[in-house]
Design a protein around this motif. Structure first.
Motif, PDB file in Angstrom:
ATOM      1  N   GLY A   1       0.810  -1.210   0.000  1.00 26.89           N
ATOM      2  CA  GLY A   1       0.000   0.000   0.000  1.00 26.89           C
ATOM      3  C   GLY A   1       0.843   1.260   0.000  1.00 26.89           C
ATOM      4  O   GLY A   1       2.007   1.255  -0.412  1.00 26.89           O
ATOM      5  N   ASP A   2       0.262   2.341   0.467  1.00 25.50           N
ATOM      6  CA  ASP A   2       0.934   3.633   0.485  1.00 25.50           C
ATOM      7  C   ASP A   2       1.558   3.919   1.855  1.00 25.50           C
ATOM      8  O   ASP A   2       1.377   3.167   2.802  1.00 25.50           O
ATOM      9  CB  ASP A   2      -0.073   4.738   0.134  1.00 25.50           C
ATOM     10  CG  ASP A   2      -0.671   4.550  -1.258  1.00 25.50           C
ATOM     11  OD1 ASP A   2       0.084   4.120  -2.155  1.00 25.50           O
ATOM     12  OD2 ASP A   2      -1.877   4.811  -1.439  1.00 25.50           O
ATOM     13  N   ASP A   3       2.292   5.012   1.937  1.00 27.37           N
ATOM     14  CA  ASP A   3       2.891   5.486   3.185  1.00 27.37           C
ATOM     15  C   ASP A   3       3.770   4.400   3.823  1.00 27.37           C
ATOM     16  O   ASP A   3       3.627   4.046   4.998  1.00 27.37           O
ATOM     17  CB  ASP A   3       1.801   5.936   4.161  1.00 27.37           C
ATOM     18  CG  ASP A   3       2.335   6.868   5.239  1.00 27.37           C
ATOM     19  OD1 ASP A   3       3.553   7.160   5.216  1.00 27.37           O
ATOM     20  OD2 ASP A   3       1.549   7.303   6.100  1.00 27.37           O
ATOM     21  N   ILE A   4       4.697   3.886   3.016  1.00 32.03           N
ATOM     22  CA  ILE A   4       5.542   2.775   3.442  1.00 32.03           C
ATOM     23  C   ILE A   4       6.389   3.136   4.654  1.00 32.03           C
ATOM     24  O   ILE A   4       6.574   2.332   5.571  1.00 32.03           O
ATOM     25  CB  ILE A   4       6.438   2.317   2.275  1.00 32.03           C
ATOM     26  CG1 ILE A   4       5.580   1.771   1.142  1.00 32.03           C
ATOM     27  CG2 ILE A   4       7.424   1.245   2.733  1.00 32.03           C
ATOM     28  CD1 ILE A   4       4.708   0.597   1.510  1.00 32.03           C
ATOM     29  N   LEU A   5       6.926   4.342   4.702  1.00 37.86           N
ATOM     30  CA  LEU A   5       7.778   4.751   5.816  1.00 37.86           C
ATOM     31  C   LEU A   5       7.031   4.632   7.138  1.00 37.86           C
ATOM     32  O   LEU A   5       7.563   4.103   8.124  1.00 37.86           O
ATOM     33  CB  LEU A   5       8.268   6.181   5.612  1.00 37.86           C
ATOM     34  CG  LEU A   5       9.188   6.731   6.703  1.00 37.86           C
ATOM     35  CD1 LEU A   5      10.455   5.888   6.808  1.00 37.86           C
ATOM     36  CD2 LEU A   5       9.538   8.194   6.419  1.00 37.86           C
ATOM     37  N   ARG A   6       5.806   5.092   7.186  1.00 41.04           N
ATOM     38  CA  ARG A   6       5.024   5.016   8.424  1.00 41.04           C
ATOM     39  C   ARG A   6       4.773   3.564   8.816  1.00 41.04           C
ATOM     40  O   ARG A   6       4.878   3.197   9.995  1.00 41.04           O
ATOM     41  CB  ARG A   6       3.690   5.746   8.245  1.00 41.04           C
ATOM     42  CG  ARG A   6       2.781   5.691   9.488  1.00 41.04           C
ATOM     43  CD  ARG A   6       1.456   6.372   9.241  1.00 41.04           C
ATOM     44  NE  ARG A   6       0.684   5.698   8.209  1.00 41.04           N
ATOM     45  CZ  ARG A   6      -0.051   4.599   8.426  1.00 41.04           C
ATOM     46  NH1 ARG A   6      -0.081   4.045   9.633  1.00 41.04           N
ATOM     47  NH2 ARG A   6      -0.738   4.054   7.448  1.00 41.04           N
ATOM     48  N   LYS A   7       4.471   2.719   7.835  1.00 44.69           N
ATOM     49  CA  LYS A   7       4.162   1.319   8.132  1.00 44.69           C
ATOM     50  C   LYS A   7       5.398   0.565   8.621  1.00 44.69           C
ATOM     51  O   LYS A   7       5.308  -0.244   9.544  1.00 44.69           O
ATOM     52  CB  LYS A   7       3.570   0.648   6.891  1.00 44.69           C
ATOM     53  CG  LYS A   7       2.189   1.193   6.548  1.00 44.69           C
ATOM     54  CD  LYS A   7       1.676   0.646   5.237  1.00 44.69           C
ATOM     55  CE  LYS A   7       0.297   1.218   4.922  1.00 44.69           C
ATOM     56  NZ  LYS A   7      -0.216   0.765   3.614  1.00 44.69           N
ATOM     57  N   VAL A   8       6.535   0.833   8.003  1.00 46.86           N
ATOM     58  CA  VAL A   8       7.767   0.184   8.450  1.00 46.86           C
ATOM     59  C   VAL A   8       8.107   0.640   9.863  1.00 46.86           C
ATOM     60  O   VAL A   8       8.507  -0.165  10.718  1.00 46.86           O
ATOM     61  CB  VAL A   8       8.920   0.476   7.476  1.00 46.86           C
ATOM     62  CG1 VAL A   8      10.249   0.007   8.060  1.00 46.86           C
ATOM     63  CG2 VAL A   8       8.665  -0.197   6.133  1.00 46.86           C
TER      64      VAL A   8
END
Length: 256
Positions: free
Chosen positions: A57-64
């Protein structure tokens, strides 16, 4: 590593990856499958028993960053394959994750697997008794790099897996009543997932691992599962290839 041509469909590939995700999620007392982050946390200080199976999905930095916070006090492994965002590995390594190599995803049609007789004196049996389960775990623990001091924890989480009824079947290769090899069938997402396929070091190179792999795949076929899938180690890959498995995808393994 070049990927083999195969008749696997994109839908079947996604099902094979989903089978792998669910197998490891079922070790987790804490699980999260929301917002494109799939992770599990058993609490056992071993990387394979805590990890991330997908970042999409989107916003990979936040999810990681979110996943790192959940797992920050434990060693963990991140399985970053075709079901993860293409930028996930760069983001994870930028946060300190160490790439440990690639793991091939291999598939086969169980009905097409090479057929050989069982090695002399070997029988393959289903493990159902709790006492035998402890010995079964003890057999495959060294191949996972689990130390003797952590064996009891591994045995506990294996006994407490979150599988549905009939989803997970454990097999043991026995010689004179002694467990000398293991494999397991995880029937999920329409795929016969094959896991913990290993042979005691003293009995390797006798065809036991191949027999256990084939047996699990054929048991899946009896359940109506027309695709078998596994993730291969360097030692196991030539064995699976001789049986008829072919590489269709890869995971990058990143560890913290």
């Amino acid at each position: 590593m070049p990927l083999d041509k195969t008749d696997i469909t994109p839908t079947e590939l996604q099902s094979a990856l989903a089978n792998c995700r669910q197998y490891w999620l079922n070790y987790g007392y804490e699980r999260n499958e929301d917002e494109g982050v799939t992770l599990y946390r058993s609490g056992v200080p071993h990387p394979q028993l805590n990890g991330v199976m997908r970042v999409a999905g989107d916003d990979i930095l936040r999810k990681v960053d979110y996943a790192r916070q959940v797992l920050k006090d434990l060693p963990s492994v991140w399985w970053l394959g075709p079901d993860s965002h293409r930028e996930a590995i760069q983001t994870v390594t930028a946060m300190g994750g160490l790439i440990r190599g690639k793991v091939p995803v291999m598939v086969a049609r169980p009905s097409d697997l090479a057929s050989d007789p069982l090695p002399a004196g070997i029988s393959i049996e289903v493990i159902e008794d709790d006492r035998e389960l402890l010995t079964w775990v003890e057999c495959f623990a060294p191949s996972m790099g689990v130390s003797e001091g952590s064996l009891a924890q591994l045995q506990r989480v294996e006994m407490e897996r979150l599988d549905k009824q009939g989803e997970y079947t454990r097999f043991a290769a026995k010689l004179n009543g002694m467990i000398v090899g293991t494999s397991a069938l995880f029937a999920s997402h329409g795929v016969a997932g094959i896991y913990v396929c290993t042979t005691d070091v003293a009995y390797r190179c006798n065809g036991i691992g191949a027999a256990l792999t084939r047996h699990a795949a054929l048991e899946g076929w009896k359940k109506g599962l027309k695709l078998a899938s596994l993730q291969a180690s360097k030692m196991g890959e030539p064995v699976y290839r001789r049986l008829g498995f072919r590489t269709v995808a890869e995971y990058d393994l990143v560890m913290f």
